[in-house]
Design a protein around this motif. Structure first.
Motif, PDB file in Angstrom:
ATOM      1  N   LYS A  15      -6.119   8.062  -0.539  1.00 27.21           N
ATOM      2  CA  LYS A  15      -4.674   8.224  -0.467  1.00 27.21           C
ATOM      3  C   LYS A  15      -3.998   6.976   0.092  1.00 27.21           C
ATOM      4  O   LYS A  15      -2.934   6.581  -0.363  1.00 27.21           O
ATOM      5  CB  LYS A  15      -4.328   9.435   0.408  1.00 27.21           C
ATOM      6  N   LEU A  16      -4.632   6.342   1.091  1.00 25.75           N
ATOM      7  CA  LEU A  16      -4.043   5.144   1.663  1.00 25.75           C
ATOM      8  C   LEU A  16      -4.030   4.007   0.656  1.00 25.75           C
ATOM      9  O   LEU A  16      -3.135   3.170   0.638  1.00 25.75           O
ATOM     10  CB  LEU A  16      -4.809   4.719   2.919  1.00 25.75           C
ATOM     11  N   ALA A  17      -5.042   3.972  -0.217  1.00 21.93           N
ATOM     12  CA  ALA A  17      -5.109   2.939  -1.246  1.00 21.93           C
ATOM     13  C   ALA A  17      -3.963   3.072  -2.238  1.00 21.93           C
ATOM     14  O   ALA A  17      -3.567   2.105  -2.895  1.00 21.93           O
ATOM     15  CB  ALA A  17      -6.445   3.025  -1.988  1.00 21.93           C
ATOM     16  N   GLN A  18      -3.422   4.290  -2.350  1.00 27.42           N
ATOM     17  CA  GLN A  18      -2.320   4.535  -3.270  1.00 27.42           C
ATOM     18  C   GLN A  18      -0.957   4.253  -2.631  1.00 27.42           C
ATOM     19  O   GLN A  18       0.073   4.407  -3.259  1.00 27.42           O
ATOM     20  CB  GLN A  18      -2.365   6.000  -3.740  1.00 27.42           C
ATOM     21  N   SER A  19      -0.962   3.825  -1.349  1.00 25.96           N
ATOM     22  CA  SER A  19       0.289   3.584  -0.638  1.00 25.96           C
ATOM     23  C   SER A  19       1.068   2.439  -1.275  1.00 25.96           C
ATOM     24  O   SER A  19       0.498   1.534  -1.876  1.00 25.96           O
ATOM     25  CB  SER A  19       0.007   3.249   0.834  1.00 25.96           C
ATOM     26  N   SER A  20       2.368   2.480  -1.101  1.00 22.38           N
ATOM     27  CA  SER A  20       3.232   1.450  -1.664  1.00 22.38           C
ATOM     28  C   SER A  20       2.978   0.104  -1.013  1.00 22.38           C
ATOM     29  O   SER A  20       2.630   0.019   0.162  1.00 22.38           O
ATOM     30  CB  SER A  20       4.692   1.842  -1.457  1.00 22.38           C
ATOM     31  N   SER A  21       3.120  -0.960  -1.784  1.00 18.24           N
ATOM     32  CA  SER A  21       2.943  -2.315  -1.252  1.00 18.24           C
ATOM     33  C   SER A  21       4.282  -2.910  -0.826  1.00 18.24           C
ATOM     34  O   SER A  21       4.405  -4.107  -0.621  1.00 18.24           O
ATOM     35  CB  SER A  21       2.292  -3.208  -2.322  1.00 18.24           C
ATOM     36  N   SER A  22       5.298  -2.103  -0.718  1.00 13.31           N
ATOM     37  CA  SER A  22       6.628  -2.571  -0.332  1.00 13.31           C
ATOM     38  C   SER A  22       6.591  -3.231   1.040  1.00 13.31           C
ATOM     39  O   SER A  22       5.837  -2.820   1.922  1.00 13.31           O
ATOM     40  CB  SER A  22       7.606  -1.383  -0.305  1.00 13.31           C
ATOM     41  N   ASP A  23       7.391  -4.273   1.211  1.00 13.18           N
ATOM     42  CA  ASP A  23       7.466  -4.984   2.485  1.00 13.18           C
ATOM     43  C   ASP A  23       8.621  -4.503   3.350  1.00 13.18           C
ATOM     44  O   ASP A  23       8.980  -5.151   4.334  1.00 13.18           O
ATOM     45  CB  ASP A  23       7.625  -6.494   2.237  1.00 13.18           C
ATOM     46  N   SER A  24       9.234  -3.386   3.017  1.00 15.40           N
ATOM     47  CA  SER A  24      10.381  -2.907   3.785  1.00 15.40           C
ATOM     48  C   SER A  24       9.943  -2.404   5.152  1.00 15.40           C
ATOM     49  O   SER A  24       8.779  -2.071   5.389  1.00 15.40           O
ATOM     50  CB  SER A  24      11.089  -1.780   3.028  1.00 15.40           C
ATOM     51  N   LEU A  25      10.877  -2.359   6.080  1.00 16.24           N
ATOM     52  CA  LEU A  25      10.607  -1.855   7.427  1.00 16.24           C
ATOM     53  C   LEU A  25      10.135  -0.410   7.382  1.00 16.24           C
ATOM     54  O   LEU A  25       9.208  -0.016   8.091  1.00 16.24           O
ATOM     55  CB  LEU A  25      11.875  -1.961   8.281  1.00 16.24           C
ATOM     56  N   LEU A  26      10.758   0.384   6.523  1.00 11.28           N
ATOM     57  CA  LEU A  26      10.367   1.786   6.402  1.00 11.28           C
ATOM     58  C   LEU A  26       8.910   1.909   5.944  1.00 11.28           C
ATOM     59  O   LEU A  26       8.164   2.744   6.445  1.00 11.28           O
ATOM     60  CB  LEU A  26      11.287   2.508   5.414  1.00 11.28           C
ATOM     61  N   ALA A  27       8.510   1.049   5.006  1.00 10.71           N
ATOM     62  CA  ALA A  27       7.133   1.076   4.517  1.00 10.71           C
ATOM     63  C   ALA A  27       6.153   0.750   5.641  1.00 10.71           C
ATOM     64  O   ALA A  27       5.077   1.346   5.739  1.00 10.71           O
ATOM     65  CB  ALA A  27       6.964   0.084   3.370  1.00 10.71           C
ATOM     66  N   GLU A  28       6.524  -0.189   6.499  1.00 13.87           N
ATOM     67  CA  GLU A  28       5.655  -0.560   7.615  1.00 13.87           C
ATOM     68  C   GLU A  28       5.517   0.584   8.603  1.00 13.87           C
ATOM     69  O   GLU A  28       4.415   0.900   9.058  1.00 13.87           O
ATOM     70  CB  GLU A  28       6.211  -1.792   8.329  1.00 13.87           C
ATOM     71  N   ILE A  29       6.626   1.226   8.928  1.00 10.93           N
ATOM     72  CA  ILE A  29       6.595   2.346   9.886  1.00 10.93           C
ATOM     73  C   ILE A  29       5.759   3.500   9.343  1.00 10.93           C
ATOM     74  O   ILE A  29       4.882   4.047  10.028  1.00 10.93           O
ATOM     75  CB  ILE A  29       8.024   2.823  10.200  1.00 10.93           C
ATOM     76  N   VAL A  30       6.045   3.869   8.106  1.00 10.21           N
ATOM     77  CA  VAL A  30       5.325   4.977   7.479  1.00 10.21           C
ATOM     78  C   VAL A  30       3.844   4.624   7.289  1.00 10.21           C
ATOM     79  O   VAL A  30       2.963   5.456   7.519  1.00 10.21           O
ATOM     80  CB  VAL A  30       5.980   5.332   6.126  1.00 10.21           C
ATOM     81  N   GLY A  31       3.575   3.385   6.893  1.00 10.95           N
ATOM     82  CA  GLY A  31       2.191   2.961   6.680  1.00 10.95           C
ATOM     83  C   GLY A  31       1.373   3.003   7.951  1.00 10.95           C
ATOM     84  O   GLY A  31       0.229   3.471   7.955  1.00 10.95           O
ATOM     85  N   GLY A  32       1.946   2.534   9.062  1.00  8.57           N
ATOM     86  CA  GLY A  32       1.230   2.577  10.330  1.00  8.57           C
ATOM     87  C   GLY A  32       0.983   3.992  10.806  1.00  8.57           C
ATOM     88  O   GLY A  32      -0.097   4.324  11.299  1.00  8.57           O
TER      89      GLY A  32
END
Length: 308
Positions: A161-178
């Motif tokens: 599932k993590l491999a399917q995560s978005s590669s977006s560089d937005s702040l929201l993507a970083e927060i959600v990804g972490g």
């Protein structure tokens, strides 16, 4: 936690120095806080296995708090791609909530296992039990053994599932990804350590394609140490659980050979007490993990409703 030895102190100083000399780029408050949290866990991971487990659960909770605080201060206008990031997280969040429930069930199973073993200890504490009493103790031990063997394996899906995560560089993507990465990693580790199978192995927890950042580098470093610990032949099973299972297995064999001793019974009783003491804190922490996952979910739903 055991007293830190001089060699451990030296190791901590080297780790702290190395992370201070050449840190990964830190670009946001979220990344800075999460990077710092993970670096503390890396230090702990080098000298105390049980301390590491408790610290990992605390780190999962802290990460959700950091994410929640970052989302509450989120004032940046969302990018179009952020809608998909939120939708993907909400789906992933449901899986994490289910996993927290599954981990709670694992603890309940361990607690029921211990209760049965405590009855066995009580039945045999006289040292010369009646044959009927001995037969009942043997039946309970057999039931515990069979139930332990038939427990279904812990679900594994996080790396995919993590491999399917978005590669977006937005702040929201970083927060959600972490938030996702730390919580899922801790859930995978807990699923293994609370297992009755001492040979169960952890797979690689993070995909190779995971987007690089200061905190993800720290998470990869922590994973590397855990995998090395596993490669050394050390079991990932909770130490107290492993010793209790071993004591129960030994007493079961002694009853079969009609060679039961008081020391065997006392050993089982001691291990049950230590296991109960060790797993008790996890119940409250799992509830806290669940509560924070709900809070992050509600915060994202709030962003979704206000900006899309």
């Amino acid at each position: 936690m055991k007293t830190t030895s001089s060699s451990s102190i030296s190791l901590i100083k080297r780790l702290s120095a190395s992370s201070a000399v050449a840190p990964s780029p830190v670009t946001t408050a979220f990344a800075h806080q999460l990077h710092h949290t993970l670096q503390q866990i890396i230090i702990i991971s080098h000298y105390n296995a049980n301390g590491l487990l408790h610290a990992l659960v605390d780190a999962a909770i802290t990460t959700q708090q950091i994410a929640l605080n970052s989302l509450s201060d989120f004032t940046t206008t969302c990018q179009p791609s952020d809608r998909k990031i939120i939708d993907d997280y909400l789906d992933f969040n449901v899986k994490l909530l289910d996993t927290c429930n599954e981990l709670t069930e694992k603890i309940d199973t361990i607690r029921n296992y211990v209760e049965s073993l405590k009855v066995v200890s009580h039945l045999l504490e006289s040292g010369q039990p009646h044959p009927t009493t001995l037969a009942r103790a043997k039946h309970l031990l057999d039931s515990c053994h069979n139930a332990m063997k038939t427990k279904r394996p812990f679900k594994r899906f996080f790396s995919q599932k993590l491999a399917q995560s978005s590669s977006s560089d937005s702040l929201l993507a970083e927060i959600v990804g972490g938030s996702k990465a730390v919580m899922s990693m801790v859930c995978e580790i807990l699923g293994t350590t609370l297992s009755f199978n001492s040979k169960q192995r952890l797979m690689s927890l993070l995909p190779k394609s995971f987007r690089s950042s200061s905190w993800s580098c720290s998470l990869q470093q922590l994973q590397k140490h855990i995998m090395e610990h596993q490669k050394s032949g050390s079991s990932m099973m909770l130490t107290e659980l492993h010793l209790t299972v071993k004591a129960a297995h030994n007493l079961r064999n002694q009853i079969k050979s009609k060679n039961t001793t008081r020391s065997d019974v006392e050993e089982l009783k001691k291990r049950c007490e230590e296991l109960e003491k060790e797993i008790k804190p996890f119940e409250g922490k799992l509830k806290e993990m669940y509560k924070h996952l709900i809070s992050v979910r509600m915060a994202l739903l709030g962003i979704l409703s206000s900006q899309f």
